[in-house]
Design a protein around this motif. Sequence first.
Motif, short mmCIF file in Angstrom:
data_model
loop_
_atom_site.label_atom_id
_atom_site.label_comp_id
_atom_site.label_asym_id
_atom_site.label_seq_id
_atom_site.Cartn_x
_atom_site.Cartn_y
_atom_site.Cartn_z
N ASP A 58 0.83 -1.21 0.00
CA ASP A 58 0.00 0.00 0.00
C ASP A 58 0.86 1.26 0.00
N ILE A 59 1.92 1.24 0.81
CA ILE A 59 2.80 2.42 0.87
C ILE A 59 3.50 2.64 -0.45
N VAL A 60 3.99 1.55 -1.07
CA VAL A 60 4.68 1.67 -2.34
C VAL A 60 3.75 2.22 -3.42
N GLU A 61 2.49 1.72 -3.38
CA GLU A 61 1.53 2.21 -4.36
C GLU A 61 1.19 3.67 -4.13
N LYS A 62 1.14 4.07 -2.86
CA LYS A 62 0.78 5.45 -2.55
C LYS A 62 1.94 6.40 -2.82
N TYR A 63 3.16 6.02 -2.51
CA TYR A 63 4.36 6.85 -2.74
C TYR A 63 5.34 6.07 -3.61
N PRO A 64 5.15 6.10 -4.91
CA PRO A 64 6.04 5.32 -5.79
C PRO A 64 7.46 5.91 -5.82
N LEU A 65 8.49 5.13 -5.96
CA LEU A 65 9.90 5.56 -5.99
C LEU A 65 10.32 5.84 -7.43
N GLU A 66 10.74 7.09 -7.71
CA GLU A 66 11.17 7.49 -9.05
C GLU A 66 12.69 7.73 -9.03
N ILE A 67 13.45 7.04 -9.81
CA ILE A 67 14.92 7.15 -9.88
C ILE A 67 15.28 7.99 -11.11
N LYS A 68 15.86 9.19 -10.89
CA LYS A 68 16.22 10.09 -11.98
C LYS A 68 17.61 9.75 -12.53
N PRO A 69 17.91 10.08 -13.84
CA PRO A 69 19.25 9.78 -14.39
C PRO A 69 20.33 10.68 -13.78
N LYS A 70 21.59 10.25 -13.82
CA LYS A 70 22.71 10.96 -13.20
C LYS A 70 23.01 12.25 -13.96
N SER A 71 23.11 13.42 -13.27
CA SER A 71 23.37 14.73 -13.93
C SER A 71 24.87 14.90 -14.22
N GLN A 72 25.25 15.74 -15.31
CA GLN A 72 26.65 15.98 -15.68
C GLN A 72 27.33 16.94 -14.70
N ALA A 73 28.71 16.85 -14.59
CA ALA A 73 29.48 17.69 -13.67
C ALA A 73 29.52 19.15 -14.19
N LEU A 74 29.52 20.09 -13.28
CA LEU A 74 29.53 21.50 -13.65
C LEU A 74 30.94 21.91 -14.17
N ALA A 75 30.97 22.61 -15.29
CA ALA A 75 32.26 23.06 -15.87
C ALA A 75 32.62 24.48 -15.38
N ALA A 76 33.93 24.86 -15.49
CA ALA A 76 34.36 26.19 -15.06
C ALA A 76 33.80 27.26 -16.00
#
Length: 538
Positions: A498-516
């Motif tokens: 029930d908890i999983v259905e109510k609050y589903p887990l969303e895994i986002k893709p890895k973001s790129q490193a910030l450049a100078a």
Amino acid sequence: MNLKSERRGIHVDQSELLCKKGCGYYGNPAWQGFCSKCWREEYHKARQKQIQEDWELAERLQREEEEAYASSQSTQGAQSLTFSKFEEKKTNEKTRKVTTVKKFFTASSRTGAKKVAQEKIVKPGQLGRERNADNILRDLKEIFTPSWELASPTEVLAGKLKEIQEAKAPSPSINRQASIETDRVSKEFIEFLKTYQKPGQDIYKQCKLFLDTMNHKRDLSIEEQSECAQDFYQNVAEKLQTRWKVPPEKVEKAMDQIEKYIMTRQYKYVFCPETTDDEKKDLAVQKRIRALHWVTPQMLCVPVNEEIPEVSDMVVKAITDIIEMDSKRVPRDKLACITKCSKHIFNAIKITKNEPASADDFLPTLIYIVLKGNPPRLQSNIQYITRFCNPSRLMTGEDGYYFTNLCCAVAFIEKLDAQSLNLSQEDFDRFMTGQTSPKKQESDSFSPDVCLGVKQMYKNLDLLSQLNEKQERIVNEAKKLEKDLIDWTDGITKEVQDIVEKYPLEIKPKSQALAAIDSENVENDKLPPPLQPQVYAG
């Protein structure tokens, strides 16, 4: 009746044993709580009401038939029939009906009917109506007239010849045994009646007439045969007291001998007949008693100590007497067996308690004796006594008291439940199904004369019974724990889902490193170095 339980004891108010109409005589469950006298009065009231309704129905049917006949006759020849002739025919028809009714209610009714039939010329159209009316009136006469006075000697003889031709030949050994006992009873009855002189001859004639009539009326229901027997007892007793002026003590003896003489011959026809459900009730009671074999004296609060030799002998004698009841043929002899059994019970209680027994002690002990003895054909014997015993014995005296208590005991056994024995429903069900049995008596309570092996045997049986109970308890608790664990696991799983259905887990893709900031400047190496702060002394 209201059966009460008090500290594992059974108590019945003595007032509940009496007739519910308040006449002071003992009642009987077979008579719906009435005594024999009051039951007969209630039965006669209901019967008279039914007879009146049947009579009105017969008259209505006859009127309808006459109207139909008159209508058909008027249709065929109404034009040629004058009014005077019609009145004459109506008067003759009415006279014929009155004559027919009178003939049926006189002693020579059937002979007179034959003579009138020979002398009178009956028209073909009237034959069917006369037969129908005769059949209706004959049925009504059989209702109003006692059946043992209804048949003429010629009909009785014809009926006996017909029975001899149609009856199947029973076993020769049974015939010989019954014949020997019948001859012995007949000789005793004749010798007894010699002391009454003239009344004795009339009594013998009445008994022979009653037996011949009962043999001719085999098609009657068992209730109707019982009613005939009770009417016969009452009529003979009244004649002994009023016409022949016999003292009351001699009347009682005479009625006992009459009952013995009659029921010895009628026993095989009226005891547990096939037209009743007595045998079915016998099997049900026997099965019920066998299922209650585990009931102990302590559960019924029976004040009897069977370890005392004298008490044990009394219990055995009581069981023997209640079983012997089935071997007797006369209702009075069966009652005597019940009385002897009851007296042995009172003696056993008296020896155990060292004081006179009370009614509250007697009934539980009688129930215990019935459970321990399991008498054969118990319901059939009770019904036989109720139907054909001299009613005065069942209404008063110790025979009536003991018989009423036996009926209460059987009723209690049929309705016995966990509450009656102060047991839990779970234990009662386990005892009834044979899964376990009540705890046996401890070895310490045995008398010193009992052998050590017997004591050890009972001790081991008690130990095995305790271990069996513990094992069953552990198994039941383990099953319960397993069920609880399964339920808990299922509950947790459901909550997580029930908890999983109510609050589903969303895994986002890895973001790129910030450049100078200057990472895109290719010529950054040619730039001058950044300015450095300088401090000047003031």
